[in-house]
Design a protein around this motif. Structure first.
Motif, PDB file in Angstrom:
ATOM      1  N   SER A  21       0.843  -1.182   0.000  1.00 23.74           N
ATOM      2  CA  SER A  21       0.000   0.000   0.000  1.00 23.74           C
ATOM      3  C   SER A  21       0.887   1.244   0.000  1.00 23.74           C
ATOM      4  CB  SER A  21      -0.917  -0.003   1.232  1.00 23.74           C
ATOM      5  OG  SER A  21      -0.154   0.082   2.409  1.00 23.74           O
ATOM      6  N   GLY A  22       0.263   2.377  -0.260  1.00 23.20           N
ATOM      7  CA  GLY A  22       1.000   3.635  -0.271  1.00 23.20           C
ATOM      8  C   GLY A  22       1.871   3.802  -1.510  1.00 23.20           C
ATOM      9  N   ALA A  23       2.779   4.777  -1.458  1.00 16.63           N
ATOM     10  CA  ALA A  23       3.640   5.076  -2.609  1.00 16.63           C
ATOM     11  C   ALA A  23       4.377   3.819  -3.060  1.00 16.63           C
ATOM     12  CB  ALA A  23       4.627   6.177  -2.255  1.00 16.63           C
ATOM     13  N   GLY A  24       4.337   3.570  -4.362  1.00 21.05           N
ATOM     14  CA  GLY A  24       5.005   2.396  -4.916  1.00 21.05           C
ATOM     15  C   GLY A  24       4.086   1.204  -5.110  1.00 21.05           C
ATOM     16  N   ALA A  25       2.881   1.256  -4.529  1.00 18.49           N
ATOM     17  CA  ALA A  25       1.921   0.154  -4.732  1.00 18.49           C
ATOM     18  C   ALA A  25       1.370   0.251  -6.150  1.00 18.49           C
ATOM     19  CB  ALA A  25       0.792   0.232  -3.710  1.00 18.49           C
ATOM     20  N   ILE A  30       0.478   4.152  -7.133  1.00 18.50           N
ATOM     21  CA  ILE A  30       0.397   5.260  -6.187  1.00 18.50           C
ATOM     22  C   ILE A  30       1.748   5.980  -6.191  1.00 18.50           C
ATOM     23  CG2 ILE A  30       0.084   5.941  -3.772  1.00 18.50           C
ATOM     24  CD1 ILE A  30      -1.836   3.544  -3.481  1.00 18.50           C
ATOM     25  N   MET A  31       1.717   7.255  -6.551  1.00 17.23           N
ATOM     26  CA  MET A  31       2.926   8.059  -6.656  1.00 17.23           C
ATOM     27  C   MET A  31       3.198   8.833  -5.364  1.00 17.23           C
ATOM     28  SD  MET A  31       3.566   7.036  -9.612  1.00 17.23           S
ATOM     29  CE  MET A  31       5.071   7.897  -9.981  1.00 17.23           C
ATOM     30  N   GLU A  32       2.110   9.189  -4.671  1.00 18.89           N
ATOM     31  CA  GLU A  32       2.244   9.951  -3.429  1.00 18.89           C
ATOM     32  C   GLU A  32       1.120   9.549  -2.492  1.00 18.89           C
ATOM     33  OE1 GLU A  32       2.403  14.637  -1.915  1.00 18.89           O
ATOM     34  OE2 GLU A  32       1.974  14.196  -4.017  1.00 18.89           O
TER      35      GLU A  32
END
Length: 155
Positions: free
Chosen positions: A51-55, A72-74
């Motif tokens: 989850s979150g940035a990098g997902a 997700i970039m940010e």
């Protein structure tokens, strides 16, 4: 060049801390995304962090579902999620997408927006289809389903 923006908001009767994880993790999207039911046989692949940035998430489905990826970039906990949404079928397009979570009377105002450019086949498509009406209805359904998912988790 013609650009567009689709934006819908809804106040969900819950704190952002309860809503945010359902958007910040693509595995949770199967519970509320308005597009998950378009093609029951759609193939999905998750990549990157959970989850979150990098997902990340890739899908490939029937003609209606098309194919593409999201990453997700940010991710700012309980405040903002920025997603790089890329379609590969029915036509190629890159549509930056975001979710914002703002405290509001009675809960949290969740705003879902997407921007893009109409070029190539997308420009022809835009002559006949109103992106705001078409995608806006999906966003409205998705936000309602997100509210129902949050309510179901509470009970």
């Amino acid at each position: 060049m013609s650009t567009f923006e689709v934006r819908r908001s809804a106040v969900i009767p819950a704190p952002a801390e309860e809503i945010f994880p359902l958007v910040n993790n693509f595995h949770e999207w199967t519970r509320w995304s308005p597009w998950e039911t378009i093609d029951p046989g759609m193939s999905r692949r998750y990549f990157g962090s959970g989850s979150g940035a990098g997902a990340g998430y890739e899908w490939s489905g029937n003609r209606k579902a098309g194919s593409g990826s999201m990453e997700i970039m940010e991710s700012v906990p309980s405040r903002l999620i920025r997603i790089r949404l890329q379609f590969t079928k029915p036509f190629k397009a890159l549509n930056p997408t975001s979710f914002t979570f703002t405290p509001a009377p009675g809960g949290t105002e969740v705003t879902w927006s997407m921007t893009g450019e109409n070029k190539g086949l997308g420009k022809v498509f835009a002559l006949f289809m109103d992106m705001d009406k078409m995608v806006g209805a999906d966003y409205k359904r998705g936000l309602a389903a997100l509210a129902s998912t949050v309510a179901a988790r509470k009970s």
